[in-house]
Design a protein around this motif. Structure first.
Motif, mmCIF file in Angstrom:
data_model
loop_
_atom_site.group_PDB
_atom_site.id
_atom_site.type_symbol
_atom_site.label_atom_id
_atom_site.label_comp_id
_atom_site.label_asym_id
_atom_site.label_seq_id
_atom_site.Cartn_x
_atom_site.Cartn_y
_atom_site.Cartn_z
ATOM 1 N N GLN A 46 0.862 -1.190 0.000
ATOM 2 C CA GLN A 46 0.000 0.000 0.000
ATOM 3 C C GLN A 46 0.887 1.224 0.000
ATOM 4 N N PRO A 47 0.781 2.086 -0.996
ATOM 5 C CA PRO A 47 1.757 3.144 -1.160
ATOM 6 C C PRO A 47 1.570 4.378 -0.297
ATOM 7 N N LEU A 48 0.400 4.561 0.299
ATOM 8 C CA LEU A 48 0.158 5.835 0.963
ATOM 9 C C LEU A 48 0.632 5.865 2.411
ATOM 10 N N SER A 49 0.626 4.723 3.081
ATOM 11 C CA SER A 49 0.875 4.706 4.520
ATOM 12 C C SER A 49 2.361 4.657 4.830
ATOM 13 N N ASP A 50 2.731 5.209 5.956
ATOM 14 C CA ASP A 50 4.120 5.133 6.398
ATOM 15 C C ASP A 50 4.401 3.805 7.090
ATOM 16 N N GLU A 51 3.346 3.077 7.496
ATOM 17 C CA GLU A 51 3.537 1.822 8.189
ATOM 18 C C GLU A 51 3.831 0.718 7.194
ATOM 19 N N GLU A 52 4.700 -0.235 7.577
ATOM 20 C CA GLU A 52 5.123 -1.289 6.669
ATOM 21 C C GLU A 52 4.549 -2.646 7.038
ATOM 22 N N ASP A 53 3.618 -2.684 8.010
ATOM 23 C CA ASP A 53 3.069 -3.962 8.428
ATOM 24 C C ASP A 53 2.196 -4.555 7.343
ATOM 25 N N SER A 54 2.191 -5.884 7.267
ATOM 26 C CA SER A 54 1.289 -6.543 6.331
ATOM 27 C C SER A 54 -0.138 -6.364 6.824
ATOM 28 N N PRO A 55 -1.139 -6.493 5.923
ATOM 29 C CA PRO A 55 -2.529 -6.272 6.309
ATOM 30 C C PRO A 55 -2.973 -7.235 7.402
ATOM 31 N N ASP A 56 -3.815 -6.726 8.277
ATOM 32 C CA ASP A 56 -4.346 -7.550 9.350
ATOM 33 C C ASP A 56 -5.392 -8.506 8.822
ATOM 34 N N ALA A 57 -5.386 -9.697 9.346
ATOM 35 C CA ALA A 57 -6.404 -10.677 8.975
ATOM 36 C C ALA A 57 -7.556 -10.548 9.951
ATOM 37 N N ALA A 58 -8.453 -9.613 9.678
ATOM 38 C CA ALA A 58 -9.557 -9.352 10.599
ATOM 39 C C ALA A 58 -10.702 -10.306 10.340
ATOM 40 N N GLY A 59 -11.425 -10.643 11.384
ATOM 41 C CA GLY A 59 -12.571 -11.514 11.225
ATOM 42 C C GLY A 59 -13.783 -10.741 10.767
ATOM 43 N N GLY A 60 -14.842 -11.466 10.391
ATOM 44 C CA GLY A 60 -16.091 -10.838 9.975
ATOM 45 C C GLY A 60 -16.087 -10.500 8.496
ATOM 46 N N PRO A 61 -17.255 -10.158 7.975
ATOM 47 C CA PRO A 61 -17.368 -9.851 6.559
ATOM 48 C C PRO A 61 -16.621 -8.570 6.190
ATOM 49 N N VAL A 62 -16.039 -8.560 5.000
ATOM 50 C CA VAL A 62 -15.314 -7.388 4.525
ATOM 51 C C VAL A 62 -16.304 -6.366 3.970
ATOM 52 N N VAL A 63 -16.195 -5.123 4.433
ATOM 53 C CA VAL A 63 -17.044 -4.040 3.931
ATOM 54 C C VAL A 63 -16.300 -3.352 2.793
ATOM 55 N N GLU A 64 -16.872 -3.394 1.604
ATOM 56 C CA GLU A 64 -16.231 -2.765 0.456
ATOM 57 C C GLU A 64 -17.254 -2.570 -0.652
ATOM 58 N N PRO A 65 -17.001 -1.636 -1.570
ATOM 59 C CA PRO A 65 -17.908 -1.470 -2.706
ATOM 60 C C PRO A 65 -17.914 -2.741 -3.559
ATOM 61 N N SER A 66 -19.061 -3.106 -4.066
ATOM 62 C CA SER A 66 -19.131 -4.258 -4.956
ATOM 63 C C SER A 66 -18.415 -3.931 -6.265
ATOM 64 N N PRO A 67 -18.010 -4.944 -7.022
ATOM 65 C CA PRO A 67 -17.373 -4.674 -8.317
ATOM 66 C C PRO A 67 -18.287 -3.846 -9.210
ATOM 67 N N ARG A 68 -17.707 -2.887 -9.919
ATOM 68 C CA ARG A 68 -18.510 -1.955 -10.714
ATOM 69 C C ARG A 68 -17.624 -1.178 -11.673
ATOM 70 N N SER A 69 -18.258 -0.539 -12.631
ATOM 71 C CA SER A 69 -17.561 0.412 -13.494
ATOM 72 C C SER A 69 -18.213 1.777 -13.330
ATOM 73 N N ASN A 70 -17.478 2.798 -13.776
ATOM 74 C CA ASN A 70 -17.999 4.161 -13.827
ATOM 75 C C ASN A 70 -18.503 4.699 -12.496
ATOM 76 N N ALA A 71 -17.863 4.303 -11.393
ATOM 77 C CA ALA A 71 -18.171 4.933 -10.109
ATOM 78 C C ALA A 71 -17.676 6.376 -10.141
ATOM 79 N N MET A 72 -18.294 7.233 -9.338
ATOM 80 C CA MET A 72 -17.877 8.639 -9.259
ATOM 81 C C MET A 72 -17.040 8.830 -8.006
ATOM 82 N N LEU A 73 -15.858 9.423 -8.140
ATOM 83 C CA LEU A 73 -14.906 9.564 -7.040
ATOM 84 C C LEU A 73 -14.620 11.028 -6.750
ATOM 85 N N ALA A 74 -14.361 11.309 -5.468
ATOM 86 C CA ALA A 74 -13.870 12.627 -5.047
ATOM 87 C C ALA A 74 -13.051 12.433 -3.780
#
Length: 525
Positions: A411-439
């Motif tokens: 991940q290029p933005l963070s100063d931390e170098e730890d690998s991602p945490d393996a958190a339990g529970g469902p992952v919250v994220e946008p579903s796959p899609r095209s043409n999303a609007m970003l800001a």
């Protein structure tokens, strides 16, 4: 000498062919655009009855596609304008203006006199002068049946401080188009590419224009060197060094009668002022950055991060047969660091709860685990996940999602170098899609809407997500949406198309009305 002469002759031939095609498209589209002008004029007459500024608290906007989402330069607000929506039978166009208050988590519908006509697939750029200005160029209007298109070549500015719209009339600008890209560069707007489409023909552009924000004058640039081929829907962003990056995009060409073949471009170029001055000459340079490049795709979305990296989200990877088009929709993140000339895959760390414990236990991990977690030689391939959603009419919608394997690219933005945490529970994220609007505002990425396809059905989204780009831990859902509840009407052969009523109110959606133009807009815009 002979080779050089042949090359120049070939270049002139290509320019003549493009000019002929543009003339042909212009002639054929003139009639249908004249038909649509009457409908646009009708909608403008309705808009003219609104003579006062009206601000109305409201629920989140209805689903829409090809709108623009912009961050206010001074306030904690996002600005949503325009767009379209397709329900299976009819296309709705909008020129609505919504304001999202980030701190209050609330929406307001702004009715301001004399707005631009309804449109989608335009470009919007915010600049800070004068208390903030939102500049809008071009885009398109579709008939209710989604079969005819009017391409705008007008330029508008919304003065955010006074809440007034103004049409800026200046000659010498780009021709009417959609799917172009525009950025603010110093005291200019720089515009590249796009396409113009009629019922039977289309043309793609690779021209470059500059609009001076002080003199209100357009000028067409003639950069030196070999630049990108004609395309629309590309990435365009300004680097910290003052260059402009162009990446990817989409174009199509006719391979035989009534058969088109699309191209998902994955090349990359720098557009640079030769001496750094606004009035100087420009030059194209092709570049080939290292790193974890995005897979070829179209319909991806772009934003610029707080540390001036270019962020790319999602899109669709098409598998195109002669008479069909199927796409795998994506929800991955990529970052381009122009300073280092390198692509990075965005990797979320997950919730922070067990970080201290994980650090203490790190010494007990197998020796190879740390290397693999950092994307070394043993890095795992992305995982393919299938999701099924049952709609209210019984249709089962299946989406394919490519998920980065644990411990894959960093991940290029963070100063931390730890690998991602393996958190339990469902992952919250946008579903796959095209043409999303970003800001991006205050280091947070906001993602609104987009679309995906399931067979002949198009699902237009209206959800809103937020991601802290400094922490890169997890997405937060601000507005939820169940795609299964969206109305979808089967196509009819009646040829019905109401030009008023719903259409006057509408304004979002995709033009996927069964024709070539509809199928392509989600790729092109």
């Amino acid at each position: 000498m002979g080779k050089k002469g042949q090359k120049e002759k070939k270049g002139r031939g290509a320019e003549k062919t493009a000019a002929k095609m543009e003339k042909k498209v212009s002639k054929r589209s003139r009639k249908e655009e004249e038909d649509l002008e009457a409908l646009i004029a009708h909608f403008q007459t309705l808009d003219a009855t609104k003579t006062q500024i009206v601000e109305t608290p409201c629920p989140p906007p209805s689903p829409r596609l090809h709108a623009s989402l912009s961050a206010h330069p001074e306030k904690d607000e996002l600005i949503l304008f325009g767009g379209e929506y397709f329900n299976g039978q009819k296309t709705f166009m909008y020129n609505e203006l919504y304001i999202y208050n980030i701190r209050k988590d609330s929406w307001t519908k702004m009715e301001i006199p004399n707005p631009p006509p309804r449109r989608c697939a335009h470009q919007a750029v915010v600049v800070p002068q004068g208390g903030g200005q939102l500049w809008i160029f071009g885009g398109e209007f579709a008939s209710p049946d989604g079969e005819q298109f009017y391409h705008y070549k007008d330029l508008w500015v919304l003065h955010l401080a006074t809440k007034t719209w103004e049409q800026v009339r200046s000659t010498g600008g780009p021709s009417g188009r959609s799917g172009h890209r525009m950025v603010a560069w110093k005291r200019q707007l720089i515009l590249f590419g796009g396409f113009h489409e009629s019922t039977r023909d289309y043309i793609y552009y690779n021209d470059v224009y500059a609009f001076n924000l002080d003199t209100f004058v357009w000028s067409r640039l003639a950069p030196l060197g070999a630049g990108p081929t004609p395309r629309s829907g590309c990435q365009m962003s300004v680097t910290p060094q003052g260059s402009i990056v162009i990446y990817g995009g989409y174009s199509k060409q006719r391979v035989k009668k009534d058969v088109d073949r699309g191209t998902q471009h994955s090349d990359m170029f720098l557009l640079q002022p030769e001496d750094g001055r606004e009035a100087g000459r420009w030059a194209w340079t092709r570049i080939n950055p290292a790193g974890a490049k995005p897979t070829p795709r179209s319909g991806f979305s772009v934003a610029v991060t707080p540390n001036h990296q270019t962020l790319l989200f999602g899109g669709v990877c098409d598998e195109e047969e002669e008479e069909s088009l199927e796409g795998d929709f994506l929800n991955d993140l990529h970052f381009y660091d122009a300073t280092r000339g390198r692509w990075f895959a965005g990797q979320l760390k997950g919730p922070k709860s067990d970080k201290k414990k994980r650090r203490r236990d790190k010494t007990a991990e197998p020796k190879g685990a740390d290397q693999q977690g950092r994307g070394g030689a043993g890095a795992q391939e992305p995982l393919e996940v299938l999701r099924e959603v049952a709609t209210e009419d019984g249709t089962v919608v299946t989406t394919k999602q490519m998920v980065a394997a644990p411990g894959s690219a960093g991940q290029p933005l963070s100063d931390e170098e730890d690998s991602p945490d393996a958190a339990g529970g469902p992952v919250v994220e946008p579903s796959p899609r095209s043409n999303a609007m970003l800001a991006v505002k205050h280091g947070r990425l906001y993602l609104y809407g987009g679309m995906f396809e399931a067979g002949d059905r198009q699902v237009t989204l209206s959800d809103l997500y937020c991601l802290d780009l400094h922490k890169m831990q997890e997405w937060t859902v601000l507005v939820e949406m169940d795609p299964g509840t969206q109305e979808w009407l089967e196509e009819t052969d009646s040829g019905e198309s109401s030009e008023e009523g719903e259409g006057a109110e509408g304004g979002a959606g995709a033009e996927d009305s069964g024709g070539e133009a509809g199928d392509g807009l989600s790729r092109q815009a």
